[in-house]
Design a protein around this motif. Structure first.
Motif, PDB file in Angstrom:
ATOM      1  N   LYS A 132       0.847  -1.212   0.000  1.00 15.62           N
ATOM      2  CA  LYS A 132       0.000   0.000   0.000  1.00 15.62           C
ATOM      3  C   LYS A 132       0.875   1.251   0.000  1.00 15.62           C
ATOM      4  N   LEU A 133       1.928   1.225   0.826  1.00 17.64           N
ATOM      5  CA  LEU A 133       2.839   2.365   0.897  1.00 17.64           C
ATOM      6  C   LEU A 133       3.551   2.567  -0.442  1.00 17.64           C
ATOM      7  N   GLU A 134       4.025   1.471  -1.028  1.00 14.09           N
ATOM      8  CA  GLU A 134       4.722   1.566  -2.313  1.00 14.09           C
ATOM      9  C   GLU A 134       3.803   2.086  -3.417  1.00 14.09           C
ATOM     10  N   ALA A 135       2.523   1.704  -3.364  1.00 16.47           N
ATOM     11  CA  ALA A 135       1.559   2.176  -4.373  1.00 16.47           C
ATOM     12  C   ALA A 135       1.360   3.692  -4.278  1.00 16.47           C
ATOM     13  N   ILE A 136       1.555   4.236  -3.070  1.00 14.79           N
ATOM     14  CA  ILE A 136       1.431   5.687  -2.872  1.00 14.79           C
ATOM     15  C   ILE A 136       2.700   6.405  -3.327  1.00 14.79           C
ATOM     16  N   THR A 137       3.850   5.883  -2.903  1.00 15.30           N
ATOM     17  CA  THR A 137       5.093   6.635  -3.113  1.00 15.30           C
ATOM     18  C   THR A 137       5.812   6.342  -4.434  1.00 15.30           C
ATOM     19  N   HIS A 138       5.851   5.086  -4.857  1.00 15.54           N
ATOM     20  CA  HIS A 138       6.675   4.731  -6.018  1.00 15.54           C
ATOM     21  C   HIS A 138       6.322   5.467  -7.308  1.00 15.54           C
ATOM     22  N   PRO A 139       5.027   5.552  -7.682  1.00 10.59           N
ATOM     23  CA  PRO A 139       4.719   6.276  -8.933  1.00 10.59           C
ATOM     24  C   PRO A 139       5.177   7.736  -8.886  1.00 10.59           C
ATOM     25  N   ARG A 140       5.064   8.343  -7.723  1.00 10.84           N
ATOM     26  CA  ARG A 140       5.467   9.749  -7.593  1.00 10.84           C
ATOM     27  C   ARG A 140       6.986   9.905  -7.655  1.00 10.84           C
TER      28      ARG A 140
END
Length: 201
Positions: free
Chosen positions: A81-89
């Motif tokens: 969930k955290l990676e889905a928030i931060t990685h694309p950005r």
């Protein structure tokens, strides 16, 4: 011209990055960008608060990394969930900075410093002319990590084992900077590479 820079923990990647920067390379630091995208006021921080609750935000309005770490460590669903928030950005900002340097300084060497370049498959995402791997043998890596962070052998080995083995990264490299000798030897390799890529003698 864009190149990727990576290595293993305690292999000296930051040292090589600094050596390239002092020669005029433009550095895009993925770790710094990862911190920037979760600063107060950034959309990612709002999404993190919404997903993980107010507890992960400190009284100063900044992300409480320790608290968030305790939630996502060992919980794959939470980590994803955290990676889905931060990685694309993070990826979008890396691309934006690369494009900006390429547009404003077309002749410069743009070095994208990504610790987990291969692990996160980012070597395939960006148009890198070369991928540089900063290398030391595992025994040297282990000794340096224990000395640098004051870790026991067991803890240091655990951290090293959490990454792709340095020997594998070495095989995937276009260019290997061997940092197991003296700083002067590393400097010579960096100088040779930079001169070759930029045509500066």
């Amino acid at each position: 011209m864009n190149v990727g820079l990576t290595g293993g923990i305690a292999c000296g990647k930051s040292t090589v990055s600094r050596m390239l920067e002092t020669r005029g390379a433009r550095i895009v630091d993925a770790d710094r960008i990862a911190r920037d995208v979760v600063q107060p006021g950034q959309p990612a921080l709002l999404d993190i608060r919404e997903t993980f609750g107010d507890d992960v935000i400190g009284a100063d309005g900044f992300l409480d990394r320790k608290r968030l770490g305790s939630i996502v460590f060992g919980d794959e669903t939470a980590r994803k969930k955290l990676e889905a928030i931060t990685h694309p950005r993070i990826r979008a900002e890396i691309a934006r900075r690369m494009e900006e340097w390429n547009a404003t300084e077309p002749g410069s060497l743009v070095v994208v410093d990504i610790p987990l370049l291969f692990e996160s498959k980012l070597d395939k995402l960006y148009a890198f002319e070369d991928i540089l791997v900063v290398y030391v043998p595992r025994a040297v890596q282990l000794a340096r990590l224990m000395a640098r962070d004051g870790l026991s052998r067991e803890d240091a080995e655990r951290r090293i084992d959490a990454q792709m083995p340095i020997e594998e990264k070495r095989k995937l490299a276009d260019v290997v900077i061997d940092n197991s000798g003296s700083p002067e030897e590393t400097e010579r390799q960096v100088e040779a590479y930079f001169s070759r890529k930029t045509g500066s003698a």
